[in-house]
Structure formats: structure tokens, C-alpha cells
Design a protein around this motif. Sequence first.
Motif, PDB file in Angstrom:
ATOM      1  N   SER A  58       1.898   9.034   4.449  1.00  0.00           N
ATOM      2  CA  SER A  58       3.214   8.956   5.095  1.00  0.00           C
ATOM      3  C   SER A  58       3.411   7.598   5.774  1.00  0.00           C
ATOM      4  O   SER A  58       4.536   7.069   5.806  1.00  0.00           O
ATOM      5  CB  SER A  58       3.354  10.085   6.111  1.00  0.00           C
ATOM      6  N   GLN A  59       2.329   7.002   6.329  1.00  0.00           N
ATOM      7  CA  GLN A  59       2.444   5.681   6.958  1.00  0.00           C
ATOM      8  C   GLN A  59       2.514   4.568   5.906  1.00  0.00           C
ATOM      9  O   GLN A  59       3.040   3.482   6.182  1.00  0.00           O
ATOM     10  CB  GLN A  59       1.241   5.436   7.878  1.00  0.00           C
ATOM     11  N   ALA A  60       1.956   4.837   4.718  1.00  0.00           N
ATOM     12  CA  ALA A  60       1.925   3.800   3.685  1.00  0.00           C
ATOM     13  C   ALA A  60       3.147   3.792   2.769  1.00  0.00           C
ATOM     14  O   ALA A  60       3.366   2.823   2.016  1.00  0.00           O
ATOM     15  CB  ALA A  60       0.664   3.966   2.825  1.00  0.00           C
ATOM     16  N   LEU A  61       3.953   4.873   2.814  1.00  0.00           N
ATOM     17  CA  LEU A  61       5.127   4.939   1.918  1.00  0.00           C
ATOM     18  C   LEU A  61       6.089   3.775   2.100  1.00  0.00           C
ATOM     19  O   LEU A  61       6.635   3.262   1.114  1.00  0.00           O
ATOM     20  CB  LEU A  61       5.855   6.274   2.121  1.00  0.00           C
ATOM     21  N   PRO A  62       6.363   3.297   3.321  1.00  0.00           N
ATOM     22  CA  PRO A  62       7.283   2.135   3.429  1.00  0.00           C
ATOM     23  C   PRO A  62       6.751   0.891   2.740  1.00  0.00           C
ATOM     24  O   PRO A  62       7.543  -0.039   2.467  1.00  0.00           O
ATOM     25  CB  PRO A  62       7.390   1.920   4.944  1.00  0.00           C
ATOM     26  N   TRP A  63       5.456   0.815   2.459  1.00  0.00           N
ATOM     27  CA  TRP A  63       4.864  -0.356   1.820  1.00  0.00           C
ATOM     28  C   TRP A  63       4.591  -0.125   0.335  1.00  0.00           C
ATOM     29  O   TRP A  63       3.894  -0.924  -0.289  1.00  0.00           O
ATOM     30  CB  TRP A  63       3.537  -0.713   2.522  1.00  0.00           C
ATOM     31  N   LEU A  64       5.176   0.925  -0.214  1.00  0.00           N
ATOM     32  CA  LEU A  64       4.896   1.235  -1.614  1.00  0.00           C
ATOM     33  C   LEU A  64       5.463   0.164  -2.557  1.00  0.00           C
ATOM     34  O   LEU A  64       4.844  -0.181  -3.577  1.00  0.00           O
ATOM     35  CB  LEU A  64       5.474   2.614  -1.957  1.00  0.00           C
ATOM     36  N   HIS A  65       6.619  -0.413  -2.218  1.00  0.00           N
ATOM     37  CA  HIS A  65       7.239  -1.423  -3.071  1.00  0.00           C
ATOM     38  C   HIS A  65       7.229  -2.797  -2.423  1.00  0.00           C
ATOM     39  O   HIS A  65       7.967  -3.687  -2.852  1.00  0.00           O
ATOM     40  CB  HIS A  65       8.680  -1.001  -3.387  1.00  0.00           C
ATOM     41  N   ALA A  66       6.427  -2.991  -1.401  1.00  0.00           N
ATOM     42  CA  ALA A  66       6.340  -4.312  -0.768  1.00  0.00           C
ATOM     43  C   ALA A  66       5.557  -5.261  -1.645  1.00  0.00           C
ATOM     44  O   ALA A  66       4.731  -4.870  -2.475  1.00  0.00           O
ATOM     45  CB  ALA A  66       5.678  -4.187   0.604  1.00  0.00           C
ATOM     46  N   SER A  67       5.817  -6.550  -1.452  1.00  0.00           N
ATOM     47  CA  SER A  67       5.122  -7.551  -2.265  1.00  0.00           C
ATOM     48  C   SER A  67       3.695  -7.748  -1.726  1.00  0.00           C
ATOM     49  O   SER A  67       3.346  -7.376  -0.587  1.00  0.00           O
ATOM     50  CB  SER A  67       5.882  -8.875  -2.225  1.00  0.00           C
ATOM     51  N   GLU A  68       2.876  -8.364  -2.593  1.00  0.00           N
ATOM     52  CA  GLU A  68       1.491  -8.576  -2.204  1.00  0.00           C
ATOM     53  C   GLU A  68       1.356  -9.537  -1.026  1.00  0.00           C
ATOM     54  O   GLU A  68       0.501  -9.322  -0.150  1.00  0.00           O
ATOM     55  CB  GLU A  68       0.678  -9.078  -3.396  1.00  0.00           C
ATOM     56  N   PRO A  69       2.172 -10.613  -0.931  1.00  0.00           N
ATOM     57  CA  PRO A  69       2.069 -11.445   0.283  1.00  0.00           C
ATOM     58  C   PRO A  69       2.346 -10.666   1.570  1.00  0.00           C
ATOM     59  O   PRO A  69       1.688 -10.876   2.599  1.00  0.00           O
ATOM     60  CB  PRO A  69       3.100 -12.541   0.048  1.00  0.00           C
ATOM     61  N   GLU A  70       3.299  -9.732   1.512  1.00  0.00           N
ATOM     62  CA  GLU A  70       3.563  -8.919   2.694  1.00  0.00           C
ATOM     63  C   GLU A  70       2.385  -7.995   3.021  1.00  0.00           C
ATOM     64  O   GLU A  70       2.022  -7.819   4.190  1.00  0.00           O
ATOM     65  CB  GLU A  70       4.840  -8.092   2.476  1.00  0.00           C
ATOM     66  N   ILE A  71       1.822  -7.434   1.965  1.00  0.00           N
ATOM     67  CA  ILE A  71       0.670  -6.547   2.201  1.00  0.00           C
ATOM     68  C   ILE A  71      -0.522  -7.353   2.711  1.00  0.00           C
ATOM     69  O   ILE A  71      -1.275  -6.899   3.584  1.00  0.00           O
ATOM     70  CB  ILE A  71       0.321  -5.803   0.897  1.00  0.00           C
ATOM     71  N   ARG A  72      -0.686  -8.583   2.167  1.00  0.00           N
ATOM     72  CA  ARG A  72      -1.787  -9.428   2.649  1.00  0.00           C
ATOM     73  C   ARG A  72      -1.573  -9.801   4.127  1.00  0.00           C
ATOM     74  O   ARG A  72      -2.529  -9.830   4.921  1.00  0.00           O
ATOM     75  CB  ARG A  72      -1.870 -10.692   1.802  1.00  0.00           C
ATOM     76  N   LYS A  73      -0.292 -10.060   4.505  1.00  0.00           N
ATOM     77  CA  LYS A  73       0.000 -10.353   5.901  1.00  0.00           C
ATOM     78  C   LYS A  73      -0.310  -9.139   6.772  1.00  0.00           C
ATOM     79  O   LYS A  73      -0.852  -9.250   7.884  1.00  0.00           O
ATOM     80  CB  LYS A  73       1.460 -10.777   6.030  1.00  0.00           C
ATOM     81  N   LEU A  74       0.048  -7.904   6.272  1.00  0.00           N
ATOM     82  CA  LEU A  74      -0.280  -6.682   7.009  1.00  0.00           C
ATOM     83  C   LEU A  74      -1.794  -6.541   7.172  1.00  0.00           C
ATOM     84  O   LEU A  74      -2.284  -6.111   8.229  1.00  0.00           O
ATOM     85  CB  LEU A  74       0.317  -5.485   6.263  1.00  0.00           C
ATOM     86  N   TRP A  75      -2.517  -6.913   6.133  1.00  0.00           N
ATOM     87  CA  TRP A  75      -4.000  -6.851   6.196  1.00  0.00           C
ATOM     88  C   TRP A  75      -4.548  -7.816   7.253  1.00  0.00           C
ATOM     89  O   TRP A  75      -5.433  -7.449   8.032  1.00  0.00           O
ATOM     90  CB  TRP A  75      -4.557  -7.164   4.807  1.00  0.00           C
ATOM     91  N   ASP A  76      -4.040  -9.016   7.289  1.00  0.00           N
ATOM     92  CA  ASP A  76      -4.512  -9.992   8.269  1.00  0.00           C
ATOM     93  C   ASP A  76      -4.198  -9.538   9.700  1.00  0.00           C
ATOM     94  O   ASP A  76      -5.022  -9.714  10.618  1.00  0.00           O
ATOM     95  CB  ASP A  76      -3.871 -11.350   8.006  1.00  0.00           C
TER      96      ASP A  76
END
Length: 423
Positions: A99-117
Motif C-alpha cells: 500500500s505504501q509502494a503503490l504511489p511509486w509503481l509508475h515512477a521513474s528510476e531516477p525518482e526511485i533512486r532518489k527515494l533510496w538515497d
Amino acid sequence: MTPMLHHKFSLSPSPIPAEAWMPSEVRFLSVWEIPQMMKCPLMGTCLSIEDHQRLLKKAGICTRRMSPPALHEAVMTHIEGPTKAARRIDAFFRKNFESQALPWLHASEPEIRKLWDQGLENGDIERPLYIIACRSNISSALQFHAFGILHMLGHTAKRDLMECRRTITKLENALASEGENLRKIQREQVEERKRMQGEMGLLQEHLRALSHAPSLSSEKKESPRETLDLLNERVRRLKEKNQALTERIRKLEAERENQRRSLEPLETRPGAGPSPMTFLVPDAVPWNTSVSENSPPPLMDKRILVVGGRPCMRARYRDAVESAGGHFEYHDGCIHGGKQTLESRVRRSDLVLCPVNCNSHGACGLVKEICRKHGKCLRMLDSFSCSAIASALSKAAAPSSPESENTHSPPLIAGNRFSAMAP
């Protein structure tokens, strides 16, 4: 975290074309569908040891004797395929992270990498790790990047943990040493307090004594001349006392010399002069004038026990008894060591002589008790002199009537056993 040995994956992503791994529909994969490289970091980061044990137990797997590495190994084994344990674990992940990850299902990899950092900075990496590991269209390069960081974090955390444990051990040892020093200081303080209390008590006693003593300020201070006069007066009194003692010693020595001279006739042995009985008993007749040479001595070899008297006159007592024809026994009257010795000597004696002026009341009472117990004849004498001993022996050896016995002789204990004895 370091993956298990049975996990087979390549540390470097192979160059796969994007059209080959991009699925037609973006979704979150199940735990048995994610790449093998991401299974171990995902399970170890997002599941606690309690979660491992609880999920395996719900799947019907016994975890009672399993250690934490064994629990992780069992989880990794069961997520290889759609097993019962794998479905339980997948349901756990979807409930807590999807449920927390659904908003990031279609996000780009740079955004996900920024979330990871950002998660690495603030410590919240479970959600970005779930997205990277389970989203179906994440590239293997991003997954390898996340895996490498987690792998190195495991080494760094291990090194930091060991350093923390070493520091804790040093601090514990230092704390124990400080505690021992503190206890030692406390013991020393207790001993010092006791010592000071004792000194304070002595000082209080001294203060009370000074408070009761007359004030020195009220007394007239003596001059050195008056002090010298007082000392001279004290010396004079001591000299007078010394002269008095010297005069008394001279008189005692003269008296002792007179007594020695009065006892000189007693030192004469039989055969060398008059018998000792002649000097001690004026009315006595020498034994050889009234008895023939073939008749036995007056005492008829009876055993005579003398209790008390002067120990220095023991030889004279012996001469008096043996010259009268008896056997001599002596006891000094000391009963501090017990009455066994005195009782044994009384038991084998025929006559007991006890001077009352040289014996304690306890000794006299004990002699009477023992003589009454064993039926022995006892004469209590008024004096410890040789003449008193010789007089008692002469009366014991001579025949006597009851009237004379009751009139002139000291009391007898247990009857006069010599009344029927005739020369």
C-alpha cells in the motif's frame, strides 16, 4: 547482508536489452518471483527474527530449536517456489509495504533512486528496498546498486558492532575496577570513622574529667622554691619510713635467730643423744626404758598421716613418727588439685593428725569428711609444732580411759582405734 551460499546470482548485471526484461504490465512481483540476488537482502532487512519464526510457524514448520541463521536459511529455502511458507511471507510483504509502494509503481528510476538515497540518510530503507526488489520493471543495474550498498552496510555494521562491543567490554572492566576502588574507599572511610569515634569518645571522657577537676586558675601557683621544699619533705618522710622498715627487718631477723636456736635440740638424731620425744614431751619416758628390746615399738608399725603443717618441718615430723615406731605419711593440705590424693592417703593410714592453725577451713572440713567416710581416727591439733605432733603420738600409743580421752584429748573422728592397744 551476505547472501547464503546456495543463492546463485551474478554480481554484475548482464547486458540485457530493455525490450527483453520490460514486462507488458507493471506490477509488484511475489517473493518467489523476484531476482535471486534481491531475496536475501529483502528477507534480512524487512523481516525481523521474530517475523521469521512466526511466519514459519504459521506455515507448519517447527522452529523451536532453530537459531537465527537457521531461521533465515529456512525462509530462503521456502521462497524458492510458491510454497505455503512463501505465500505467508508474500502476504506479509503485501500487507505491510504494497500500500505504501503503490504511489511509486509508475515512477521513474531516477525518482526511485532518489527515494533510496533519502532512505539511506534517514534510516527508512524498507519501502524503497521493496519497490526496487519487487517492481517488475526495475532494471538490474539499480538492483545491483542497492544490493552492493546493503552488502557493504553489513560489513560496516559488523565492524561497528564489534567496535561497540569492545568499547562496552572496556567500559565494563573500568566500571568494575572503579566499583572495587569505591568499595575499598568505603571500607577505609568506615574504619576511619570508627577510629575517629573512638578518639572522640576518649576526648569526651577527658573533657568530662577536666570539667570535674578543680580549676587550676583558682589555685595559687607554687614557686620553684616551694616545689623544692615539698620534694625535700617527701624525701625526709621516705627516709623515716625506710629506717622504720630497716628496724623491723632487724627485729624479725633476731626473732628468727631465737626460734632457730630453740629448735636446734630437735636436730639431734637417735643414737647421737637424747631422743626427740624426750625434748618434745617432758613427761614421756624413753621407749627403751619401759619396753624390752624384743617387744614391738609403741605404735606397732601403724601408718601416721600428717595433713598440713609447715612443709619445711616435714623432716622433723618424719623423725618424730619413725622414732615412735610408726610409718610416716604427709600431705601439705592443698586441695586445689582435687581430693583424690588426700583421700587415697587417708584410706591407707591408721591415724590422721591435722593442725588447725596451719590449714584452711576447707581442708579441715574435707579431712573430717574423708575420715568419717572411711572410719579413720582423726586428731585435730591446735599447733603445727613438733611438740604437738609428739604429744599426739604419745597419747595415741598410751592406753587411755574414756574419761581421760574426753577430758584431755582433742575430739576423735570415728572412735579411738588405739584405745584397746596396749604395749
